[in-house]
Motif scaffolding. Structure first.
Motif, PDB file in Angstrom:
ATOM      1  N   UNK A 187       0.861  -1.180   0.000  1.00 22.77           N
ATOM      2  CA  UNK A 187       0.000   0.000   0.000  1.00 22.77           C
ATOM      3  C   UNK A 187       0.900   1.233   0.000  1.00 22.77           C
ATOM      4  N   UNK A 188       1.056   1.862  -1.170  1.00 22.44           N
ATOM      5  CA  UNK A 188       1.957   3.019  -1.231  1.00 22.44           C
ATOM      6  C   UNK A 188       1.441   4.161  -0.366  1.00 22.44           C
ATOM      7  N   UNK A 189       0.144   4.363  -0.309  1.00 24.10           N
ATOM      8  CA  UNK A 189      -0.405   5.434   0.509  1.00 24.10           C
ATOM      9  C   UNK A 189      -0.007   5.293   1.969  1.00 24.10           C
ATOM     10  N   UNK A 190      -0.065   4.066   2.485  1.00 22.02           N
ATOM     11  CA  UNK A 190       0.318   3.824   3.875  1.00 22.02           C
ATOM     12  C   UNK A 190       1.818   4.029   4.061  1.00 22.02           C
ATOM     13  N   UNK A 191       2.598   3.542   3.116  1.00 26.25           N
ATOM     14  CA  UNK A 191       4.043   3.720   3.176  1.00 26.25           C
ATOM     15  C   UNK A 191       4.398   5.207   3.165  1.00 26.25           C
ATOM     16  N   UNK A 192       3.749   5.968   2.291  1.00 29.21           N
ATOM     17  CA  UNK A 192       4.004   7.398   2.200  1.00 29.21           C
ATOM     18  C   UNK A 192       3.617   8.119   3.487  1.00 29.21           C
ATOM     19  N   UNK A 193       2.517   7.709   4.098  1.00 25.53           N
ATOM     20  CA  UNK A 193       2.092   8.337   5.346  1.00 25.53           C
ATOM     21  C   UNK A 193       3.119   8.099   6.450  1.00 25.53           C
ATOM     22  N   UNK A 194       3.640   6.890   6.536  1.00 27.29           N
ATOM     23  CA  UNK A 194       4.680   6.612   7.533  1.00 27.29           C
ATOM     24  C   UNK A 194       5.914   7.476   7.265  1.00 27.29           C
ATOM     25  N   UNK A 195       6.275   7.634   5.989  1.00 31.84           N
ATOM     26  CA  UNK A 195       7.434   8.462   5.655  1.00 31.84           C
ATOM     27  C   UNK A 195       7.176   9.919   6.023  1.00 31.84           C
ATOM     28  N   UNK A 196       5.965  10.428   5.758  1.00 32.39           N
ATOM     29  CA  UNK A 196       5.650  11.820   6.077  1.00 32.39           C
ATOM     30  C   UNK A 196       5.700  12.076   7.573  1.00 32.39           C
ATOM     31  N   UNK A 197       5.227  11.133   8.370  1.00 33.83           N
ATOM     32  CA  UNK A 197       5.206  11.318   9.822  1.00 33.83           C
ATOM     33  C   UNK A 197       6.601  11.434  10.414  1.00 33.83           C
ATOM     34  N   UNK A 198       7.606  10.932   9.716  1.00 35.63           N
ATOM     35  CA  UNK A 198       8.975  11.084  10.177  1.00 35.63           C
ATOM     36  C   UNK A 198       9.356  12.569  10.335  1.00 35.63           C
ATOM     37  N   UNK A 199       8.674  13.440   9.588  1.00 45.65           N
ATOM     38  CA  UNK A 199       9.049  14.856   9.554  1.00 45.65           C
ATOM     39  C   UNK A 199       8.331  15.690  10.605  1.00 45.65           C
ATOM     40  N   UNK A 200       7.506  15.084  11.440  1.00 47.63           N
ATOM     41  CA  UNK A 200       6.790  15.844  12.466  1.00 47.63           C
ATOM     42  C   UNK A 200       7.740  16.596  13.396  1.00 47.63           C
ATOM     43  N   UNK A 201       8.875  16.009  13.806  1.00 47.27           N
ATOM     44  CA  UNK A 201       9.800  16.773  14.654  1.00 47.27           C
ATOM     45  C   UNK A 201      10.366  18.022  13.979  1.00 47.27           C
ATOM     46  N   UNK A 202      10.329  18.061  12.634  1.00 49.61           N
ATOM     47  CA  UNK A 202      10.810  19.231  11.903  1.00 49.61           C
ATOM     48  C   UNK A 202       9.728  20.301  11.748  1.00 49.61           C
ATOM     49  N   UNK A 203       8.509  20.016  12.238  1.00 50.63           N
ATOM     50  CA  UNK A 203       7.438  21.005  12.178  1.00 50.63           C
ATOM     51  C   UNK A 203       6.294  20.548  11.286  1.00 50.63           C
TER      52      UNK A 203
END
Length: 226
Positions: free
Chosen positions: A4-20
């Protein structure tokens, strides 16, 4: 490879939460709307089975974050692959480091002069247009010299011969540069044929695919094998 690319992409995006939140939202938008990421992750024939994947001009490290998620979930044979990115923009480098931690080596460096480690694959996404013609040629030759037999260069650039779509691409690039305060930014574009001729002259076998689905742009993806 089925996932599921959408799920994979969401996990990747959440990595950036500490950056704002802004950075996280920007990455999420890129992953949802830029077709190059789903295409590369869904077509793993360019991925080496071991060694280094080197992303030149990696920016916030979006592709590297995706690859790290793929590796973590054992979705393809990336167990022995190392990830490295180079970029000049300090804010983007900081965001990439916060997202990836020790899962990738992120270096602040100018790709025109930085020493290139010996990679199994090199990625250049929307980078060469910012370099002068001779700088483009020099960098591509250095990449060809650094890759082993069977190594791969993955490159996306605009096709300067594609008419109105190219004009949209060029206009968008100018507007983005203005938004970043880069009022004197210059570009050097080539046609798809000119890029192919340049790569083949360096010994690559080249495959291409249009890479603008869902956008008004004129981008082409080059998968070049030595």
């Amino acid at each position: 490879m089925v996932f599921d690319f959408g799920l994979l992409a969401e996990h990747a995006a959440r990595r950036y939460r500490p950056a704002g939140r802004f950075t996280e939202g920007f990455v999420r938008g890129k992953l949802r709307h830029d077709p190059v990421y789903s295409h590369l992750i869904s077509n793993p024939n360019w991925l080496p089975q071991s060694g280094l994947i080197l992303d030149l001009g990696c920016g916030r490290g979006i592709l590297l974050s995706l690859l790290s998620e793929v590796r973590k979930r054992a979705l393809t044979a990336l167990y022995d692959v190392r990830l490295c990115g180079l970029d000049l923009r300090t804010k983007d480098i900081a965001a990439a480091r916060r997202a990836l931690g020790d899962e990738a080596e992120i270096k602040l460096a100018d790709v025109r002069s930085a020493a290139l480690p010996a990679p199994g694959a090199v990625v250049l996404l929307d980078l060469l247009l910012y370099l002068r013609a001779e700088e483009q040629e020099t960098l591509l030759k250095r990449i060809a010299d650094s890759l082993p037999a069977g190594g791969t260069l993955v490159m996306r650039e605009a096709d300067a011969a594609s008419g109105l779509s190219f004009r949209a691409t060029r206009t968008a690039e100018r507007l983005c540069a203005l938004a970043r305060g880069q009022f004197s930014q210059r570009y050097h574009y080539r046609s798809e044929t000119e890029w192919r001729d340049l790569l083949e002259g360096l010994g690559f076998t080249v495959e291409t695919a249009p890479m603008s689905k869902g956008t008004p742009f004129a981008n082409v993806l080059f998968i070049a094998h030595l």
